[in-house]
Scaffold this motif. Structure first.
Motif, PDB file in Angstrom:
ATOM      1  N   ALA A   1      23.977  29.592  38.272  1.00  0.00           N
ATOM      2  CA  ALA A   1      22.519  29.572  38.184  1.00  0.00           C
ATOM      3  C   ALA A   1      21.934  28.642  39.239  1.00  0.00           C
ATOM      4  N   LEU A   2      22.552  27.458  39.398  1.00  0.00           N
ATOM      5  CA  LEU A   2      22.044  26.487  40.371  1.00  0.00           C
ATOM      6  C   LEU A   2      22.267  26.928  41.809  1.00  0.00           C
ATOM      7  N   TRP A   3      23.243  27.790  42.021  1.00  0.00           N
ATOM      8  CA  TRP A   3      23.434  28.354  43.364  1.00  0.00           C
ATOM      9  C   TRP A   3      22.226  29.215  43.747  1.00  0.00           C
ATOM     10  N   LEU A   4      21.611  29.882  42.740  1.00  0.00           N
ATOM     11  CA  LEU A   4      20.432  30.706  42.981  1.00  0.00           C
ATOM     12  C   LEU A   4      19.163  29.862  43.041  1.00  0.00           C
ATOM     13  N   ASP A   5      19.107  28.776  42.241  1.00  0.00           N
ATOM     14  CA  ASP A   5      17.935  27.903  42.228  1.00  0.00           C
ATOM     15  C   ASP A   5      18.407  26.456  42.093  1.00  0.00           C
ATOM     16  N   PRO A   6      18.727  25.817  43.198  1.00  0.00           N
ATOM     17  CA  PRO A   6      19.298  24.459  43.159  1.00  0.00           C
ATOM     18  C   PRO A   6      18.355  23.410  42.567  1.00  0.00           C
ATOM     19  N   ASN A   7      17.075  23.690  42.506  1.00  0.00           N
ATOM     20  CA  ASN A   7      16.100  22.695  42.053  1.00  0.00           C
ATOM     21  C   ASN A   7      15.716  22.838  40.587  1.00  0.00           C
ATOM     22  N   ASP A   8      16.402  23.710  39.864  1.00  0.00           N
ATOM     23  CA  ASP A   8      16.044  23.898  38.462  1.00  0.00           C
ATOM     24  C   ASP A   8      16.467  22.674  37.642  1.00  0.00           C
ATOM     25  N   GLN A   9      15.485  22.045  37.021  1.00  0.00           N
ATOM     26  CA  GLN A   9      15.742  20.792  36.304  1.00  0.00           C
ATOM     27  C   GLN A   9      16.566  21.013  35.035  1.00  0.00           C
ATOM     28  N   PHE A  10      16.259  22.110  34.299  1.00  0.00           N
ATOM     29  CA  PHE A  10      16.964  22.354  33.041  1.00  0.00           C
ATOM     30  C   PHE A  10      18.463  22.534  33.282  1.00  0.00           C
ATOM     31  N   CYS A  11      18.821  23.410  34.236  1.00  0.00           N
ATOM     32  CA  CYS A  11      20.242  23.666  34.491  1.00  0.00           C
ATOM     33  C   CYS A  11      20.939  22.417  35.045  1.00  0.00           C
ATOM     34  N   THR A  12      20.229  21.642  35.856  1.00  0.00           N
ATOM     35  CA  THR A  12      20.825  20.415  36.401  1.00  0.00           C
ATOM     36  C   THR A  12      21.174  19.438  35.274  1.00  0.00           C
ATOM     37  N   GLU A  13      20.217  19.243  34.375  1.00  0.00           N
ATOM     38  CA  GLU A  13      20.461  18.317  33.267  1.00  0.00           C
ATOM     39  C   GLU A  13      21.524  18.839  32.314  1.00  0.00           C
ATOM     40  N   MET A  14      21.480  20.140  32.034  1.00  0.00           N
ATOM     41  CA  MET A  14      22.455  20.712  31.101  1.00  0.00           C
ATOM     42  C   MET A  14      23.848  20.739  31.714  1.00  0.00           C
ATOM     43  N   LEU A  15      23.947  20.917  33.041  1.00  0.00           N
ATOM     44  CA  LEU A  15      25.258  20.864  33.697  1.00  0.00           C
ATOM     45  C   LEU A  15      25.853  19.464  33.547  1.00  0.00           C
ATOM     46  N   THR A  16      25.037  18.454  33.756  1.00  0.00           N
ATOM     47  CA  THR A  16      25.509  17.064  33.581  1.00  0.00           C
ATOM     48  C   THR A  16      25.982  16.829  32.151  1.00  0.00           C
ATOM     49  N   LEU A  17      25.213  17.314  31.188  1.00  0.00           N
ATOM     50  CA  LEU A  17      25.571  17.157  29.780  1.00  0.00           C
ATOM     51  C   LEU A  17      26.861  17.906  29.457  1.00  0.00           C
ATOM     52  N   ALA A  18      27.024  19.103  30.025  1.00  0.00           N
ATOM     53  CA  ALA A  18      28.232  19.895  29.771  1.00  0.00           C
ATOM     54  C   ALA A  18      29.460  19.205  30.355  1.00  0.00           C
ATOM     55  N   LEU A  19      29.303  18.628  31.548  1.00  0.00           N
ATOM     56  CA  LEU A  19      30.427  17.903  32.150  1.00  0.00           C
ATOM     57  C   LEU A  19      30.821  16.697  31.290  1.00  0.00           C
ATOM     58  N   GLU A  20      29.807  15.984  30.780  1.00  0.00           N
ATOM     59  CA  GLU A  20      30.096  14.844  29.920  1.00  0.00           C
ATOM     60  C   GLU A  20      30.775  15.282  28.620  1.00  0.00           C
ATOM     61  N   ASP A  21      30.259  16.366  28.023  1.00  0.00           N
ATOM     62  CA  ASP A  21      30.859  16.882  26.784  1.00  0.00           C
ATOM     63  C   ASP A  21      32.285  17.340  27.027  1.00  0.00           C
ATOM     64  N   ASP A  22      32.528  17.957  28.189  1.00  0.00           N
ATOM     65  CA  ASP A  22      33.869  18.423  28.507  1.00  0.00           C
ATOM     66  C   ASP A  22      34.824  17.243  28.684  1.00  0.00           C
ATOM     67  N   CYS A  23      34.331  16.188  29.324  1.00  0.00           N
ATOM     68  CA  CYS A  23      35.170  14.987  29.519  1.00  0.00           C
ATOM     69  C   CYS A  23      35.521  14.343  28.176  1.00  0.00           C
ATOM     70  N   ARG A  24      34.524  14.250  27.268  1.00  0.00           N
ATOM     71  CA  ARG A  24      34.795  13.683  25.955  1.00  0.00           C
ATOM     72  C   ARG A  24      35.806  14.526  25.194  1.00  0.00           C
ATOM     73  N   GLY A  25      35.704  15.832  25.365  1.00  0.00           N
ATOM     74  CA  GLY A  25      36.657  16.715  24.694  1.00  0.00           C
ATOM     75  C   GLY A  25      38.055  16.527  25.228  1.00  0.00           C
ATOM     76  N   VAL A  26      38.173  16.330  26.537  1.00  0.00           N
ATOM     77  CA  VAL A  26      39.490  16.097  27.144  1.00  0.00           C
ATOM     78  C   VAL A  26      40.067  14.779  26.637  1.00  0.00           C
ATOM     79  N   ASP A  27      39.202  13.737  26.544  1.00  0.00           N
ATOM     80  CA  ASP A  27      39.662  12.438  26.047  1.00  0.00           C
ATOM     81  C   ASP A  27      40.168  12.543  24.612  1.00  0.00           C
ATOM     82  N   ARG A  28      39.431  13.299  23.785  1.00  0.00           N
ATOM     83  CA  ARG A  28      39.854  13.445  22.389  1.00  0.00           C
ATOM     84  C   ARG A  28      41.202  14.152  22.301  1.00  0.00           C
ATOM     85  N   ARG A  29      41.391  15.162  23.177  1.00  0.00           N
ATOM     86  CA  ARG A  29      42.661  15.903  23.144  1.00  0.00           C
ATOM     87  C   ARG A  29      43.820  15.020  23.559  1.00  0.00           C
ATOM     88  N   LYS A  30      43.535  14.030  24.455  1.00  0.00           N
ATOM     89  CA  LYS A  30      44.605  13.107  24.861  1.00  0.00           C
ATOM     90  C   LYS A  30      44.964  12.173  23.721  1.00  0.00           C
TER      91      LYS A  30
END
Length: 516
Positions: free
Chosen positions: A487-516
């Motif tokens: 989505a951001l490749w099509l619209d790099p300035n979209d605020q919603f996708c930028t913020e949600m991508l950051t949140l998804a990366l953080e959630d994914d990292c926490r999930g990886v930590d829990r699995r460890k």
């Protein structure tokens, strides 16, 4: 003057008319009348005067005869003279008193001792009663009494199904709703050799129904013309490729959002008949939808050259595309009040056209007046219940009012109304349906709709963003991150996708930590 000489002069008059030598026809017809005084010759002279545009003189000649109110031919021609002189009240008075009901049935007609003295009629001639009803309709329309005009046009085509002009006025001026058009067609009486005409008329009015229904009508027409072809082997093929029929088929393609097919068909028709006005209009809108600016410019130059008048609503106030076009032009410039004025004029002038009500609803949507918008969309649906765009707008209104289940129903009805192969025009409907399903937490169905939207249009930001957010809600962070990036490749300035991508990366990292 001997009878043989008189008959020779009559032949000369008829030949002059056929060769458009109207002054000669008037000259010789006058001599025939002077020699005979016969009513048939008086009528012939009046016709020559009418064709020579000497309307006052023709009217005087007809009124001076002793049978103008007894022979329907004389009365009709006198009324035609008054039509050309724009004396509409006198035109109606000449045609006599008559009443018609809302279904086009003539209830009473006071013609005195009216008769039709021309007994040499043939079966293929159009009934003069139908012609008189049609002229009454034109007079009432000129007097801006469109309700009476509509009823008399219906009476004209019911009196004789061959009176195409009456049906054309009803259909092209949107005087009837879709239901009323179907009812009128079913009430027409066609001759045994005119079954093809019934199918032809059906093709003229079926513009918003499903693809298989329309294609069935075209097949019926081809089958009917094949039956007629026994006496004329070229008739079937000629009618199958008739420009009027092809123009109507192109209009159907446009209504279905198949702009490329529409453009190809209109291009073929205009190559054969460059001045086919109805096809020209469809060709213009198809060119605009396809972004063919060069074709639009060329067509505009040709139209200005061939039709130097440039104010369509001034030339013809009953031209539906002009009113809708003016409204959309104002709406595109955020001139809401002027847009609404144009759409309201269209709604008043064309009660059988659902587009003004539809666009009024869209204008109310712009001001977030969703309840009022919904009322106008429902009004448009009542006029034309088979246009999928109406259902789509009803779905959008329901979504904004947080009535998500209702929105899903409207969006699904939209997709049911469109043709079997979805075009890019209906990609927003798929995305809107997916959004509504996501709101109802029906994630798998939402994902399926987003994927269908991407199959129709591969560069769709809303579909990628919606798909990413849906996966995110399901805690499928890998898929969510992938689609946020797309989505951001099509619209790099979209605020919603930028913020949600950051949140998804953080959630994914926490999930990886829990699995460890």
């Amino acid at each position: 003057m001997r009878e043989e000489a008189v008959e020779t002069l009559r032949g000369v008059v008829r030949d002059c008319v056929s060769k458009h030598l109207y002054s000669s026809a008037i000259f010789f017809a006058d001599k025939v009348v002077a020699a005979t005084g016969d009513p048939a010759d008086i009528y012939m002279q009046a016709q020559a005067l009418f064709l020579g545009r000497q309307y006052r003189r023709a009217l005087h000649l007809l009124n001076s005869s002793q049978i103008v109110l007894r022979d329907l031919r004389f009365r009709y021609l006198a009324a035609k003279c008054l039509e050309e002189l724009k004396e509409w009240h006198q035109c109606l008075a000449m045609l006599g008193d008559a009443k018609v009901d809302e279904h086009g049935n003539v209830l009473s007609q006071n013609d005195g001792t009216a008769m039709y003295l021309d007994k040499d009629t043939e079966d293929h001639e159009i009934n003069i009663t139908s012609a008189i009803c049609f002229l009454r309709g034109k007079a009432y329309e000129a007097l801006e009494n469109r309700a009476q005009a509509r009823q008399w046009y219906k009476a004209a085509v019911k009196a004789d199904a061959l009176c195409y002009e009456a049906l054309e006025c009803l259909v092209d001026n949107y005087m009837l709703t879709c239901e009323e058009e179907s009812s009128l067609l079913s009430s027409l009486q066609f001759g045994k050799d005119d079954k093809w005409l019934s199918s032809f008329y059906s093709c003229l009015v079926k513009k918003h129904v499903k693809e298989h229904v329309v294609e069935a009508k075209f097949r019926d027409l081809e089958r009917e013309t094949s039956g007629v072809a026994s006496s004329n082997s070229s008739f079937s093929q000629t009618l199958k490729n008739n420009t009027d029929l092809l123009a109507r088929r192109a209009e159907y393609y446009y209504q279905s959002g198949e702009y490329q097919r529409c453009f190809e068909l209109t291009s073929m028709v205009l190559e054969r008949d460059p001045f086919h006005l109805k096809c020209t209009l469809v060709h213009l809108v198809a060119s605009m939808e396809l972004g063919r600016s060069n074709d639009l410019y060329l067509m505009a130059c040709n139209l200005v050259k061939d039709h130097p008048q440039n104010k369509a609503t001034t030339i013809d106030g009953s031209f539906p595309p002009a009113w809708v076009g003016i409204g959309n032009a104002y709406a595109a410039q955020s001139e809401g009040d002027q847009a609404m004025a144009a759409f309201r004029s269209g709604a008043r002038l064309f009660p059988g056209c659902h587009l003004p009500a539809l666009y009024i609803g869209m204008e109310y949507m712009q001001t977030h007046n969703y309840k009022l918008a919904e009322q106008f969309f429902l009004q448009a649906k009542k006029i034309c219940p088979s246009d999928p765009l109406v259902y789509n707008e009803l779905g959008v209104v329901a979504y904004h009012m947080k009535e998500y289940q209702k929105g899903v129903q409207w969006f699904e009805m939209t997709l049911d109304c469109v043709s079997s192969s979805l075009s890019e025009m209906w990609e927003p409907t798929l995305v809107n349906l997916a959004h509504a399903l996501r709101k109802l937490k029906m994630f798998q169905k939402a994902i399926s709709c987003y994927e269908k939207a991407l199959a129709v249009s591969t560069q769709n930001f809303s579909a990628f963003a919606g798909l990413a957010y849906t996966y995110h809600l399901q805690d499928n962070f890998d898929a969510a991150i992938t689609y946020y990036h797309k989505a951001l490749w099509l619209d790099p300035n979209d605020q919603f996708c930028t913020e949600m991508l950051t949140l998804a990366l953080e959630d994914d990292c926490r999930g990886v930590d829990r699995r460890k």
